[in-house]
Design a protein around this motif. Structure first.
Motif, PDB file in Angstrom:
ATOM      1  N   LEU A 281       0.868  -1.169   0.000  1.00  0.00           N
ATOM      2  CA  LEU A 281       0.000   0.000   0.000  1.00  0.00           C
ATOM      3  C   LEU A 281       0.906   1.220   0.000  1.00  0.00           C
ATOM      4  CD1 LEU A 281      -3.126   0.638   2.110  1.00  0.00           C
ATOM      5  CD2 LEU A 281      -1.346   2.351   2.012  1.00  0.00           C
ATOM      6  N   LYS A 282       0.749   2.088  -0.988  1.00  0.00           N
ATOM      7  CA  LYS A 282       1.541   3.313  -1.064  1.00  0.00           C
ATOM      8  C   LYS A 282       0.610   4.507  -0.972  1.00  0.00           C
ATOM      9  CE  LYS A 282       5.404   1.648  -3.801  1.00  0.00           C
ATOM     10  NZ  LYS A 282       6.201   1.818  -5.022  1.00  0.00           N
ATOM     11  N   LEU A 283       0.989   5.469  -0.157  1.00  0.00           N
ATOM     12  CA  LEU A 283       0.218   6.694   0.005  1.00  0.00           C
ATOM     13  C   LEU A 283       1.098   7.874  -0.371  1.00  0.00           C
ATOM     14  CD1 LEU A 283      -2.287   8.240   1.078  1.00  0.00           C
ATOM     15  CD2 LEU A 283      -1.186   8.196   3.322  1.00  0.00           C
ATOM     16  N   SER A 284       0.609   8.695  -1.281  1.00  0.00           N
ATOM     17  CA  SER A 284       1.320   9.901  -1.692  1.00  0.00           C
ATOM     18  C   SER A 284       0.298  11.024  -1.784  1.00  0.00           C
ATOM     19  CB  SER A 284       2.014   9.675  -3.043  1.00  0.00           C
ATOM     20  OG  SER A 284       2.669  10.860  -3.459  1.00  0.00           O
ATOM     21  N   GLY A 285       0.294  11.889  -0.776  1.00  0.00           N
ATOM     22  CA  GLY A 285      -0.722  12.936  -0.722  1.00  0.00           C
ATOM     23  C   GLY A 285      -2.085  12.302  -0.543  1.00  0.00           C
ATOM     24  N   ASP A 286      -2.988  12.543  -1.496  1.00  0.00           N
ATOM     25  CA  ASP A 286      -4.322  11.937  -1.417  1.00  0.00           C
ATOM     26  C   ASP A 286      -4.466  10.755  -2.368  1.00  0.00           C
ATOM     27  OD1 ASP A 286      -4.375  13.277  -3.823  1.00  0.00           O
ATOM     28  OD2 ASP A 286      -6.260  14.313  -3.445  1.00  0.00           O
ATOM     29  N   GLN A 287      -3.350  10.288  -2.933  1.00  0.00           N
ATOM     30  CA  GLN A 287      -3.362   9.164  -3.863  1.00  0.00           C
ATOM     31  C   GLN A 287      -2.879   7.896  -3.164  1.00  0.00           C
ATOM     32  OE1 GLN A 287      -4.414   9.512  -7.155  1.00  0.00           O
ATOM     33  NE2 GLN A 287      -4.907  11.601  -6.560  1.00  0.00           N
ATOM     34  N   VAL A 288      -3.604   6.799  -3.377  1.00  0.00           N
ATOM     35  CA  VAL A 288      -3.249   5.507  -2.796  1.00  0.00           C
ATOM     36  C   VAL A 288      -3.080   4.496  -3.926  1.00  0.00           C
ATOM     37  CG1 VAL A 288      -4.013   3.616  -1.288  1.00  0.00           C
ATOM     38  CG2 VAL A 288      -4.538   5.984  -0.681  1.00  0.00           C
ATOM     39  N   THR A 289      -2.044   3.680  -3.833  1.00  0.00           N
ATOM     40  CA  THR A 289      -1.839   2.572  -4.764  1.00  0.00           C
ATOM     41  C   THR A 289      -1.854   1.281  -3.956  1.00  0.00           C
ATOM     42  OG1 THR A 289      -0.445   3.952  -6.182  1.00  0.00           O
ATOM     43  CG2 THR A 289      -0.298   1.574  -6.496  1.00  0.00           C
ATOM     44  N   LEU A 290      -2.664   0.341  -4.400  1.00  0.00           N
ATOM     45  CA  LEU A 290      -2.771  -0.972  -3.774  1.00  0.00           C
ATOM     46  C   LEU A 290      -2.233  -2.016  -4.732  1.00  0.00           C
ATOM     47  CD1 LEU A 290      -6.489  -0.691  -2.586  1.00  0.00           C
ATOM     48  CD2 LEU A 290      -4.448  -0.205  -1.239  1.00  0.00           C
ATOM     49  N   TYR A 291      -1.363  -2.891  -4.242  1.00  0.00           N
ATOM     50  CA  TYR A 291      -0.845  -3.995  -5.031  1.00  0.00           C
ATOM     51  C   TYR A 291      -1.125  -5.262  -4.255  1.00  0.00           C
ATOM     52  CZ  TYR A 291       2.489  -7.217  -7.104  1.00  0.00           C
ATOM     53  OH  TYR A 291       3.062  -8.303  -7.699  1.00  0.00           O
ATOM     54  N   GLY A 292      -1.703  -6.246  -4.920  1.00  0.00           N
ATOM     55  CA  GLY A 292      -2.007  -7.483  -4.217  1.00  0.00           C
ATOM     56  C   GLY A 292      -2.558  -8.546  -5.123  1.00  0.00           C
TER      57      GLY A 292
END
Length: 94
Positions: free
Chosen positions: A29-40
């Motif tokens: 789970l990556k959080l950058s500002g208000d953007q989230v990236t989920l890898y799974g």
């Protein structure tokens, strides 16, 4: 405590836990500002988009890459979404 879009990290974690089925795993789970990236991985990655999109704190939910099959026959996904303040949090003091 980080507060992207006036939403606490604990709220983001709780929302993901409630919306993502037990058959799916978030490996990153990556959080950058208000953007989230989920890898799974999941039994059915395509079912995750509508589940996450129904959340009052997530918007612009979409796949960031093509779904592919892993060695364990699960679907590997990368999903991006934006954190937004829920309607109740955006109001004034009442």
């Amino acid at each position: 405590a980080r507060r992207p879009g006036n939403v606490y990290m604990a709220e983001i974690g709780n929302e993901l836990s409630e919306r993502i089925p037990a058959s799916a795993w978030i490996k990153e789970l990556k959080l950058s500002g208000d953007q989230v990236t989920l890898y799974g991985s999941a039994d059915s990655a395509s079912e995750l988009i509508p589940l996450l999109d129904e959340s009052p704190i997530f918007s612009d939910v979409k796949f960031l890459s093509t779904i592919r099959k892993g060695r364990d026959d699960k679907e590997i996904f990368r999903i991006g979404l934006k954190i937004v303040a829920p309607e109740s949090a955006s109001g004034g003091n009442s």
